[in-house]
Design a protein around this motif. Structure first.
Motif, PDB file in Angstrom:
ATOM      1  N   ILE A 334      76.841 136.603  69.080  1.00 10.28           N
ATOM      2  CA  ILE A 334      75.841 135.536  69.165  1.00 10.28           C
ATOM      3  C   ILE A 334      76.165 134.424  68.176  1.00 10.28           C
ATOM      4  CG2 ILE A 334      74.194 136.487  67.485  1.00 10.28           C
ATOM      5  CD1 ILE A 334      73.322 134.848  70.869  1.00 10.28           C
ATOM      6  N   GLU A 335      76.805 134.759  67.062  1.00  7.87           N
ATOM      7  CA  GLU A 335      77.209 133.722  66.097  1.00  7.87           C
ATOM      8  C   GLU A 335      78.270 132.821  66.706  1.00  7.87           C
ATOM      9  OE1 GLU A 335      78.849 133.364  61.481  1.00  7.87           O
ATOM     10  OE2 GLU A 335      78.706 135.320  62.470  1.00  7.87           O
ATOM     11  N   GLU A 336      79.217 133.419  67.437  1.00 10.90           N
ATOM     12  CA  GLU A 336      80.258 132.613  68.080  1.00 10.90           C
ATOM     13  C   GLU A 336      79.651 131.689  69.129  1.00 10.90           C
ATOM     14  OE1 GLU A 336      84.552 133.157  70.393  1.00 10.90           O
ATOM     15  OE2 GLU A 336      83.368 134.922  69.870  1.00 10.90           O
ATOM     16  N   VAL A 337      78.749 132.233  69.949  1.00  9.87           N
ATOM     17  CA  VAL A 337      78.090 131.414  70.965  1.00  9.87           C
ATOM     18  C   VAL A 337      77.279 130.300  70.306  1.00  9.87           C
ATOM     19  CG1 VAL A 337      76.291 131.436  72.736  1.00  9.87           C
ATOM     20  CG2 VAL A 337      78.037 133.216  72.712  1.00  9.87           C
ATOM     21  N   ALA A 338      76.541 130.646  69.236  1.00  8.47           N
ATOM     22  CA  ALA A 338      75.685 129.661  68.575  1.00  8.47           C
ATOM     23  C   ALA A 338      76.493 128.492  68.024  1.00  8.47           C
ATOM     24  CB  ALA A 338      74.894 130.334  67.453  1.00  8.47           C
ATOM     25  N   LYS A 339      77.584 128.776  67.361  1.00  6.57           N
ATOM     26  CA  LYS A 339      78.379 127.708  66.744  1.00  6.57           C
ATOM     27  C   LYS A 339      79.089 126.856  67.784  1.00  6.57           C
ATOM     28  CE  LYS A 339      79.139 130.000  62.298  1.00  6.57           C
ATOM     29  NZ  LYS A 339      80.125 130.558  61.347  1.00  6.57           N
ATOM     30  N   LEU A 340      79.715 127.503  68.759  1.00  8.20           N
ATOM     31  CA  LEU A 340      80.463 126.737  69.756  1.00  8.20           C
ATOM     32  C   LEU A 340      79.531 125.930  70.654  1.00  8.20           C
ATOM     33  CD1 LEU A 340      83.264 129.264  70.755  1.00  8.20           C
ATOM     34  CD2 LEU A 340      83.429 127.285  69.244  1.00  8.20           C
ATOM     35  N   PHE A 341      78.415 126.519  71.060  1.00  6.32           N
ATOM     36  CA  PHE A 341      77.520 125.794  71.950  1.00  6.32           C
ATOM     37  C   PHE A 341      76.739 124.711  71.211  1.00  6.32           C
ATOM     38  CE2 PHE A 341      78.646 128.850  75.079  1.00  6.32           C
ATOM     39  CZ  PHE A 341      78.353 128.259  76.296  1.00  6.32           C
ATOM     40  N   ASN A 434      83.589 130.906  86.386  1.00  8.62           N
ATOM     41  CA  ASN A 434      84.960 130.404  86.505  1.00  8.62           C
ATOM     42  C   ASN A 434      85.691 130.295  85.176  1.00  8.62           C
ATOM     43  OD1 ASN A 434      84.913 130.240  89.270  1.00  8.62           O
ATOM     44  ND2 ASN A 434      84.463 128.050  89.347  1.00  8.62           N
ATOM     45  N   SER A 435      84.941 130.160  84.069  1.00 10.33           N
ATOM     46  CA  SER A 435      85.576 130.060  82.762  1.00 10.33           C
ATOM     47  C   SER A 435      84.705 130.749  81.726  1.00 10.33           C
ATOM     48  CB  SER A 435      85.816 128.594  82.365  1.00 10.33           C
ATOM     49  OG  SER A 435      84.614 128.004  81.890  1.00 10.33           O
ATOM     50  N   TYR A 436      85.265 131.001  80.557  1.00 10.34           N
ATOM     51  CA  TYR A 436      84.498 131.641  79.497  1.00 10.34           C
ATOM     52  C   TYR A 436      83.311 130.791  79.056  1.00 10.34           C
ATOM     53  CZ  TYR A 436      88.001 135.315  78.588  1.00 10.34           C
ATOM     54  OH  TYR A 436      88.826 136.414  78.679  1.00 10.34           O
ATOM     55  N   ILE A 437      83.422 129.465  79.196  1.00  8.60           N
ATOM     56  CA  ILE A 437      82.361 128.584  78.708  1.00  8.60           C
ATOM     57  C   ILE A 437      81.396 128.164  79.801  1.00  8.60           C
ATOM     58  CG2 ILE A 437      83.769 127.713  76.816  1.00  8.60           C
ATOM     59  CD1 ILE A 437      84.284 125.210  78.465  1.00  8.60           C
ATOM     60  N   GLY A 438      81.549 128.703  81.018  1.00  8.84           N
ATOM     61  CA  GLY A 438      80.645 128.334  82.090  1.00  8.84           C
ATOM     62  C   GLY A 438      79.244 128.878  81.901  1.00  8.84           C
ATOM     63  N   ASN A 439      79.123 130.024  81.234  1.00  7.65           N
ATOM     64  CA  ASN A 439      77.824 130.644  81.003  1.00  7.65           C
ATOM     65  C   ASN A 439      77.910 131.412  79.686  1.00  7.65           C
ATOM     66  OD1 ASN A 439      75.151 131.132  81.683  1.00  7.65           O
ATOM     67  ND2 ASN A 439      75.607 132.821  83.062  1.00  7.65           N
ATOM     68  N   ALA A 440      76.875 131.299  78.865  1.00  8.04           N
ATOM     69  CA  ALA A 440      76.923 131.872  77.516  1.00  8.04           C
ATOM     70  C   ALA A 440      77.228 133.368  77.479  1.00  8.04           C
ATOM     71  CB  ALA A 440      75.617 131.580  76.779  1.00  8.04           C
ATOM     72  N   PRO A 441      76.671 134.204  78.398  1.00  9.70           N
ATOM     73  CA  PRO A 441      76.995 135.631  78.331  1.00  9.70           C
ATOM     74  C   PRO A 441      78.477 135.935  78.486  1.00  9.70           C
ATOM     75  CG  PRO A 441      75.061 135.279  79.701  1.00  9.70           C
ATOM     76  CD  PRO A 441      75.622 133.922  79.395  1.00  9.70           C
ATOM     77  N   ASN A 442      79.226 135.036  79.134  1.00 11.76           N
ATOM     78  CA  ASN A 442      80.671 135.257  79.265  1.00 11.76           C
ATOM     79  C   ASN A 442      81.311 135.427  77.894  1.00 11.76           C
ATOM     80  OD1 ASN A 442      79.835 134.511  81.796  1.00 11.76           O
ATOM     81  ND2 ASN A 442      81.255 132.815  82.036  1.00 11.76           N
ATOM     82  N   PHE A 443      80.966 134.527  76.980  1.00 13.58           N
ATOM     83  CA  PHE A 443      81.502 134.579  75.621  1.00 13.58           C
ATOM     84  C   PHE A 443      81.076 135.857  74.911  1.00 13.58           C
ATOM     85  CE2 PHE A 443      84.269 131.813  73.712  1.00 13.58           C
ATOM     86  CZ  PHE A 443      84.061 130.467  74.008  1.00 13.58           C
ATOM     87  N   MET A 444      79.820 136.230  75.081  1.00 14.94           N
ATOM     88  CA  MET A 444      79.314 137.425  74.400  1.00 14.94           C
ATOM     89  C   MET A 444      80.048 138.670  74.864  1.00 14.94           C
ATOM     90  SD  MET A 444      75.208 136.911  74.325  1.00 14.94           S
ATOM     91  CE  MET A 444      74.446 135.450  73.651  1.00 14.94           C
ATOM     92  N   VAL A 445      80.196 138.803  76.177  1.00 13.27           N
ATOM     93  CA  VAL A 445      80.894 139.966  76.729  1.00 13.27           C
ATOM     94  C   VAL A 445      82.334 140.001  76.235  1.00 13.27           C
ATOM     95  CG1 VAL A 445      81.751 140.999  78.867  1.00 13.27           C
ATOM     96  CG2 VAL A 445      79.405 140.138  78.757  1.00 13.27           C
ATOM     97  N   LYS A 446      82.993 138.848  76.251  1.00 14.70           N
ATOM     98  CA  LYS A 446      84.375 138.768  75.757  1.00 14.70           C
ATOM     99  C   LYS A 446      84.453 139.214  74.303  1.00 14.70           C
ATOM    100  CE  LYS A 446      88.014 135.316  74.826  1.00 14.70           C
ATOM    101  NZ  LYS A 446      87.948 135.317  73.353  1.00 14.70           N
ATOM    102  N   ALA A 447      83.542 138.717  73.467  1.00 15.60           N
ATOM    103  CA  ALA A 447      83.573 139.051  72.043  1.00 15.60           C
ATOM    104  C   ALA A 447      83.311 140.539  71.814  1.00 15.60           C
ATOM    105  CB  ALA A 447      82.544 138.214  71.287  1.00 15.60           C
TER     106      ALA A 447
END
Length: 482
Positions: A334-341, A434-447
């Motif tokens: 969630i920290e990664e999502v928060a900072k990047l978004f 389609n991409s990691y940044i298309g939807n926030a949960p994508n990033f979370m799952v990846k992390a």
């Protein structure tokens, strides 16, 4: 990490740093949120946003260690590279108002809801372990697909990704499992209700009936998810049948240990509270607004966000320690999502403003693409335009842009414009995968997967997966339904 650590510190760190730096830069300048005409903006104002996207795509490939330690600073730098020149050209008041609008109207509600879902779902631990066979993996993906429209793509993804990874931690080929999990649970599964995905919730706030999406997106959703589940079962079976697929049993970090159990059941009640708060903010209209530097914050939205923070803190306080320990719960995703978004929401502001200007804006070509020569909407074009932009912009504001391009009247769009609204909704939700940044949960799952030792595809490699699997499927979907 201490049990009572406050999630807001991680969730808002980037935004607070940006606010402080920008406030110091604009010291003693008047702040207002004057409305900016998108027709007056050059496409060059979109370069910082492109810079954020390229940084996310390139830095993990060429300098992974540097990116891991400094991605928040890089996102903040791009935000400032937009805000400071913007202030010099249009004035500090407009620039600061734009920043505050992005923060209060979009970023804070977005990250508060995600943090609540992440915290609550992260307190539910499915104990025990099962063998990650193709049948079990497909069943977990199908369950998550159904749950995504009930508890949101973030909630469903956070609930099931860890049990899925544990079930497969003795297998060599796991990447495809996580990739299809992103396709299904973190995206397509959330298409049947406003609770499933932020774009549909925005449509609900604009007047779209709660069950409209359930009836009008059911067939496209069932088609896409059915094909993906069948394709996943075939691919997973192929890997599973090979002798090199399985490691020696003693190497299994979490040996099979039925029966299963659930720790942190109290969080199911808190999850219901989260859902109720989201519904409340759409149904309760007291008509009370607060003006914050020109941005109007509705009372119901303020109550929702404050209550969601309270739910997150309550979950941290009352969840048994064993539940979060069993999930290896930490704040890194969630920290990664928060900072990047934070960087994404700030730098996307001029892009959305230009798009809203329609034919008068620098991106007028997009408007011409979605309408025919007579000015009538072309549904397939709306599907592709909304979807492709949602792949790299945030899908919630992208949905709003095309909702307004199609007329912006919910009653008309739900009736005579039903196929157009369905195309916009489907494009925003489905193509977020389609991409990691298309939807926030994508990033979370990846992390989370990477924290468990899964070597996830790079930004471009993931685009290869979505291009090979999803794009042909979307071509057929557009032909069949739009």
């Amino acid at each position: 990490m201490k049990r009572h650590a406050v999630p807001a510190r991680m969730a808002h760190a980037a935004a607070l740093n940006l606010a402080l730096i920008f406030a110091l830069t604009m010291w003693a300048q008047p702040a207002s949120a004057a409305t900016l005409d998108g027709a007056s903006l050059s496409a060059l104002w979109g370069l910082p946003f492109a810079g954020v996207l390229l940084s996310i795509a390139v830095f993990p490939l060429i300098a992974p260690a540097f990116w891991h330690h400094h991605f928040g600073k890089i996102a903040a730098a791009w935000a400032l590279l937009f805000l400071v020149p913007f202030a010099f050209v249009f004035g500090a008041g407009i620039a600061f108002g734009t920043f505050i609008h992005a923060l209060l109207e979009e970023y804070i509600p977005f990250i508060v809801l995600l943090t609540a879902l992440y915290t609550v779902a992260g307190g539910i631990c499915v104990r025990g372990n099962l063998r990650g066979t193709p049948a079990l993996n497909t069943a977990i993906l199908a369950l998550g697909t159904v749950l995504a429209s009930i508890m949101g793509t973030t909630g469903a993804a956070m609930l099931l990704i860890r049990p899925l990874l544990r079930a497969n931690d003795n297998r060599k080929h796991v990447v495809h499992v996580v990739v299809f999990f992103i396709f299904l649970v973190a995206n397509a599964g959330g298409s049947l209700s406003p609770l499933g995905d932020p774009p549909l919730f925005l449509g609900f706030l604009q007047g779209v009936d709660f069950f409209w999406t359930t009836t009008h997106l059911a067939l496209p959703m069932l088609f896409i998810c059915g094909v993906l589940l069948a394709g996943f079962y075939a691919l997973d079976s192929y890997y599973f049948r090979h002798r090199e697929e399985q490691r020696s049993p003693f190497l299994d970090p979490t040996p099979d240990s039925p029966p299963l159990g659930i720790d942190g059941k109290i969080n199911f009640l808190l999850l219901a509270v989260v859902i109720a708060l989201v519904l409340m903010s759409g149904l309760w209209k007291p008509g009370v607004m607060f003006d914050v530097f020109g941005t109007h914050v509705a009372l119901q939205n303020a109550v929702r966000d404050i209550a969601l923070i309270g739910v997150s803190l309550l979950s941290l306080a009352i969840t048994p320690r064993a539940a979060r320990a069993g999930n290896d719960f930490n704040w890194a995703p969630i920290e990664e999502v928060a900072k990047l978004f934070a960087g994404i929401f700030v730098t996307i502001a001029p892009v959305i403003t230009i798009l809203r200007a329609g034919e008068a804006g620098a991106f007028a070509g997009i408007v011409h693409l979605v309408n025919d020569a007579a000015g009538q909407p072309h549904d397939a074009s709306y599907f592709w335009a909304t979807g492709l932009l949602s792949s790299f912009l945030d899908n919630a504001p992208t949905y709003l842009v095309f909702f307004n391009l199609a007329g912006g009247n919910a009653q008309t769009l739900m009736t005579t414009g039903a196929t157009t609204l369905a195309a916009i909704s489907a494009g925003a939700v489905f193509m977020g995968a389609n991409s990691y940044i298309g939807n926030a949960p994508n990033f979370m799952v990846k992390a989370i997967a990477e924290s468990r030792g899964v070597r996830m595809p790079s930004f471009f490699a993931y685009l290869g997966w979505s291009g090979a699997v999803l794009m042909p499927l979307f071509l057929v979907t557009a032909w069949l339904f739009f």
